[in-house]
Design a protein around this motif. Structure first.
Motif, PDB file in Angstrom:
ATOM      1  N   HIS A 126       2.000   3.259 -15.039  1.00 61.34           N
ATOM      2  CA  HIS A 126       0.997   1.965 -13.759  1.00 61.34           C
ATOM      3  C   HIS A 126       1.389   0.814 -13.638  1.00 61.34           C
ATOM      4  O   HIS A 126       1.220   0.329 -13.273  1.00 61.34           O
ATOM      5  CB  HIS A 126      -0.288   1.846 -14.870  1.00 61.34           C
ATOM      6  CG  HIS A 126      -0.487   1.103 -16.497  1.00 61.34           C
ATOM      7  ND1 HIS A 126      -0.420  -0.413 -16.301  1.00 61.34           N
ATOM      8  CD2 HIS A 126      -0.549   1.688 -17.304  1.00 61.34           C
ATOM      9  CE1 HIS A 126      -0.617  -0.479 -17.585  1.00 61.34           C
ATOM     10  NE2 HIS A 126      -0.178   0.400 -18.674  1.00 61.34           N
ATOM     11  N   ASP A 130       4.594   1.815 -11.133  1.00 58.73           N
ATOM     12  CA  ASP A 130       3.549   1.579 -10.374  1.00 58.73           C
ATOM     13  C   ASP A 130       3.614   0.066  -9.700  1.00 58.73           C
ATOM     14  O   ASP A 130       4.112   0.477  -8.290  1.00 58.73           O
ATOM     15  CB  ASP A 130       2.683   2.625  -9.979  1.00 58.73           C
ATOM     16  CG  ASP A 130       3.509   4.157 -10.762  1.00 58.73           C
ATOM     17  OD1 ASP A 130       4.676   4.519 -10.595  1.00 58.73           O
ATOM     18  OD2 ASP A 130       2.271   4.312 -10.776  1.00 58.73           O
ATOM     19  N   ARG A 174       0.605  -1.169  -0.223  1.00 57.71           N
ATOM     20  CA  ARG A 174      -0.184   0.035  -0.096  1.00 57.71           C
ATOM     21  C   ARG A 174       0.870   1.603  -0.075  1.00 57.71           C
ATOM     22  O   ARG A 174       0.591   1.785  -0.630  1.00 57.71           O
ATOM     23  CB  ARG A 174      -0.678   0.356   1.187  1.00 57.71           C
ATOM     24  CG  ARG A 174      -1.540   1.083   1.316  1.00 57.71           C
ATOM     25  CD  ARG A 174      -2.523   1.107   2.707  1.00 57.71           C
ATOM     26  NE  ARG A 174      -3.439   2.287   2.781  1.00 57.71           N
ATOM     27  CZ  ARG A 174      -3.266   2.613   4.145  1.00 57.71           C
ATOM     28  NH1 ARG A 174      -3.175   2.314   5.257  1.00 57.71           N
ATOM     29  NH2 ARG A 174      -3.931   3.757   3.840  1.00 57.71           N
ATOM     30  N   TRP A 175       1.737   1.000   0.629  1.00 59.94           N
ATOM     31  CA  TRP A 175       3.180   2.187   1.067  1.00 59.94           C
ATOM     32  C   TRP A 175       4.040   2.360  -0.228  1.00 59.94           C
ATOM     33  O   TRP A 175       4.572   2.918  -0.413  1.00 59.94           O
ATOM     34  CB  TRP A 175       3.521   2.267   2.090  1.00 59.94           C
ATOM     35  CG  TRP A 175       2.592   2.565   3.527  1.00 59.94           C
ATOM     36  CD1 TRP A 175       2.075   1.612   4.176  1.00 59.94           C
ATOM     37  CD2 TRP A 175       1.739   4.247   3.588  1.00 59.94           C
ATOM     38  NE1 TRP A 175       0.824   2.648   4.302  1.00 59.94           N
ATOM     39  CE2 TRP A 175       0.805   3.492   4.684  1.00 59.94           C
ATOM     40  CE3 TRP A 175       1.972   5.266   3.542  1.00 59.94           C
ATOM     41  CZ2 TRP A 175       0.257   4.647   5.324  1.00 59.94           C
ATOM     42  CZ3 TRP A 175       1.352   6.031   3.983  1.00 59.94           C
ATOM     43  CH2 TRP A 175       0.312   5.917   4.456  1.00 59.94           C
ATOM     44  N   ALA A 186       5.123  -1.701  -5.811  1.00 64.19           N
ATOM     45  CA  ALA A 186       4.226  -2.176  -5.242  1.00 64.19           C
ATOM     46  C   ALA A 186       4.352  -3.622  -4.975  1.00 64.19           C
ATOM     47  O   ALA A 186       4.757  -4.300  -3.349  1.00 64.19           O
ATOM     48  CB  ALA A 186       2.774  -1.836  -5.187  1.00 64.19           C
ATOM     49  N   SER A 220      -2.802  -3.859 -12.803  1.00 64.11           N
ATOM     50  CA  SER A 220      -2.371  -2.153 -12.841  1.00 64.11           C
ATOM     51  C   SER A 220      -3.742  -1.948 -13.599  1.00 64.11           C
ATOM     52  O   SER A 220      -4.092  -1.960 -14.730  1.00 64.11           O
ATOM     53  CB  SER A 220      -1.348  -1.811 -13.568  1.00 64.11           C
ATOM     54  OG  SER A 220      -0.471  -2.193 -14.560  1.00 64.11           O
ATOM     55  N   SER A 229       4.186   6.372  -6.321  1.00 63.66           N
ATOM     56  CA  SER A 229       3.569   6.147  -7.745  1.00 63.66           C
ATOM     57  C   SER A 229       3.481   7.265  -8.228  1.00 63.66           C
ATOM     58  O   SER A 229       2.699   8.237  -7.766  1.00 63.66           O
ATOM     59  CB  SER A 229       1.584   5.497  -7.816  1.00 63.66           C
ATOM     60  OG  SER A 229       1.204   6.245  -6.576  1.00 63.66           O
ATOM     61  N   ASN A 283       0.230  10.165  -7.128  1.00 60.40           N
ATOM     62  CA  ASN A 283       0.047   9.307  -5.679  1.00 60.40           C
ATOM     63  C   ASN A 283      -1.411   8.059  -6.245  1.00 60.40           C
ATOM     64  O   ASN A 283      -2.135   7.954  -5.163  1.00 60.40           O
ATOM     65  CB  ASN A 283      -0.317   9.389  -4.470  1.00 60.40           C
ATOM     66  CG  ASN A 283      -0.866   8.905  -3.832  1.00 60.40           C
ATOM     67  OD1 ASN A 283      -0.299   7.869  -3.634  1.00 60.40           O
ATOM     68  ND2 ASN A 283      -1.893   9.691  -2.247  1.00 60.40           N
ATOM     69  N   SER A 284      -1.186   8.176  -7.346  1.00 59.12           N
ATOM     70  CA  SER A 284      -3.183   6.677  -8.155  1.00 59.12           C
ATOM     71  C   SER A 284      -3.045   6.012  -8.076  1.00 59.12           C
ATOM     72  O   SER A 284      -3.736   5.250  -7.956  1.00 59.12           O
ATOM     73  CB  SER A 284      -2.114   7.023  -9.549  1.00 59.12           C
ATOM     74  OG  SER A 284      -1.092   6.038  -9.992  1.00 59.12           O
ATOM     75  N   GLN A 285      -1.498   5.508  -7.607  1.00 62.68           N
ATOM     76  CA  GLN A 285      -2.360   3.392  -7.171  1.00 62.68           C
ATOM     77  C   GLN A 285      -2.976   2.810  -7.638  1.00 62.68           C
ATOM     78  O   GLN A 285      -3.656   2.411  -6.807  1.00 62.68           O
ATOM     79  CB  GLN A 285      -2.827   3.877  -5.135  1.00 62.68           C
ATOM     80  CG  GLN A 285      -1.780   5.000  -4.124  1.00 62.68           C
ATOM     81  CD  GLN A 285      -2.369   4.376  -2.121  1.00 62.68           C
ATOM     82  OE1 GLN A 285      -3.156   3.985  -2.704  1.00 62.68           O
ATOM     83  NE2 GLN A 285      -2.434   6.494  -2.808  1.00 62.68           N
ATOM     84  N   TRP A 322      -2.073  -0.842  -8.721  1.00 61.64           N
ATOM     85  CA  TRP A 322      -2.090  -2.257  -8.501  1.00 61.64           C
ATOM     86  C   TRP A 322      -3.472  -2.329  -7.529  1.00 61.64           C
ATOM     87  O   TRP A 322      -3.929  -1.095  -7.138  1.00 61.64           O
ATOM     88  CB  TRP A 322      -0.897  -2.039  -7.692  1.00 61.64           C
ATOM     89  CG  TRP A 322      -0.717  -0.998  -5.543  1.00 61.64           C
ATOM     90  CD1 TRP A 322      -1.555  -1.699  -5.379  1.00 61.64           C
ATOM     91  CD2 TRP A 322       0.076   0.325  -6.146  1.00 61.64           C
ATOM     92  NE1 TRP A 322      -1.027  -0.192  -4.258  1.00 61.64           N
ATOM     93  CE2 TRP A 322      -0.392   0.560  -4.528  1.00 61.64           C
ATOM     94  CE3 TRP A 322       1.127   0.880  -6.419  1.00 61.64           C
ATOM     95  CZ2 TRP A 322       0.260   1.938  -3.768  1.00 61.64           C
ATOM     96  CZ3 TRP A 322       1.907   1.536  -6.035  1.00 61.64           C
ATOM     97  CH2 TRP A 322       1.000   2.260  -5.574  1.00 61.64           C
ATOM     98  N   ARG A 323      -3.568  -3.634  -8.377  1.00 64.24           N
ATOM     99  CA  ARG A 323      -4.354  -4.555  -7.549  1.00 64.24           C
ATOM    100  C   ARG A 323      -4.463  -6.001  -6.982  1.00 64.24           C
ATOM    101  O   ARG A 323      -3.631  -6.327  -8.521  1.00 64.24           O
ATOM    102  CB  ARG A 323      -5.655  -4.346  -8.757  1.00 64.24           C
ATOM    103  CG  ARG A 323      -5.661  -2.833  -8.773  1.00 64.24           C
ATOM    104  CD  ARG A 323      -7.336  -2.544  -7.838  1.00 64.24           C
ATOM    105  NE  ARG A 323      -8.032  -1.038  -8.495  1.00 64.24           N
ATOM    106  CZ  ARG A 323      -7.022   0.212  -8.176  1.00 64.24           C
ATOM    107  NH1 ARG A 323      -5.606   0.007  -7.990  1.00 64.24           N
ATOM    108  NH2 ARG A 323      -7.603   1.372  -8.768  1.00 64.24           N
TER     109      ARG A 323
END
Length: 199
Positions: free
Chosen positions: A111, A114, A44-45, A118, A93, A48, A51-53, A55-56
């Motif tokens: 994507h 990033d 989670r930290w 993660a 992603s 990206s 800060n779009s984060q 990842w799934r």
């Protein structure tokens, strides 16, 4: 978790980077929810773009119907050892994001990059928590997207097996020979000041 291996860095780095590797032999013991959440919390930290984060993480714990489904997506070779993992993960992603202050989504150039960050955080936390994480691309990616209901704007990136390190004697012979930490190419192969050297 620390294990002895013969890796040596050319320059000073934290020992964790040398200790962590990607074994295939797992003990098969269940992963407690608290450990699972700690491993995902590290991911989670990760940094990206914007800060779009993107990842799934889709996961399946051992001895569940979902685990059987995830395992069935892997190549035959990867199934032969990943069947002993505590958990299987499929990483995706998200290919678009809405920039701060905007209302319309735009394509994300980074994507996959990033999501890779993660994954790196996840792998290091797993090791620190007493587990090993082994990422792979040997699985049916189009079928994973369909069977796991991936949204159209998500790219299936990789599969990951996580578990406590087991004895390599449980592995098929072809995998047993490869069950050791790999070395790395020297920096001179991938770090260049000012641009690529003239060919």
């Amino acid at each position: 978790m620390t294990t002895a291996n013969s890796r040596a860095a050319d320059y000073p780095i934290e020992a964790l980077f040398l200790e962590r590797w990607s074994p295939r032999a797992f003990t098969g013991e269940a992963i407690p929810d608290a450990d699972l959440r700690t491993i995902f919390e590290a991911a989670r930290w990760a940094p990206s773009s914007y800060n779009s984060q993107p990842w799934r993480f889709l996961y399946a714990k051992r001895d569940t119907p979902a685990f059987t489904k995830f395992l069935g997506l892997l190549s035959e070779f990867n199934q032969s050892w990943a069947k002993n993992a505590s958990m299987l993960i499929i990483v995706l992603s998200k290919e678009a994001f809405t920039p701060p202050g905007k209302t319309e989504a735009v394509a994300s150039h980074s994507h996959s990059f990033d999501a890779g960050a993660a994954w790196g955080y996840l792998a290091l936390q797993a090791w620190r928590s007493g587990y090993a994480a082994h990422a792979m691309t040997g699985f049916d990616i189009p079928r994973a997207a369909i069977e796991l209901n991936a949204p159209d704007d998500c790219r299936v990136e990789a599969a990951i097996a996580i578990g406590r390190v087991g004895d390599k004697s449980i592995l098929p012979e072809a995998a047993r020979e490869r069950e050791k930490p790999n070395s790395r190419n020297p920096q001179s192969d991938f770090v260049f000041e000012g641009g690529f050297p003239a060919s």
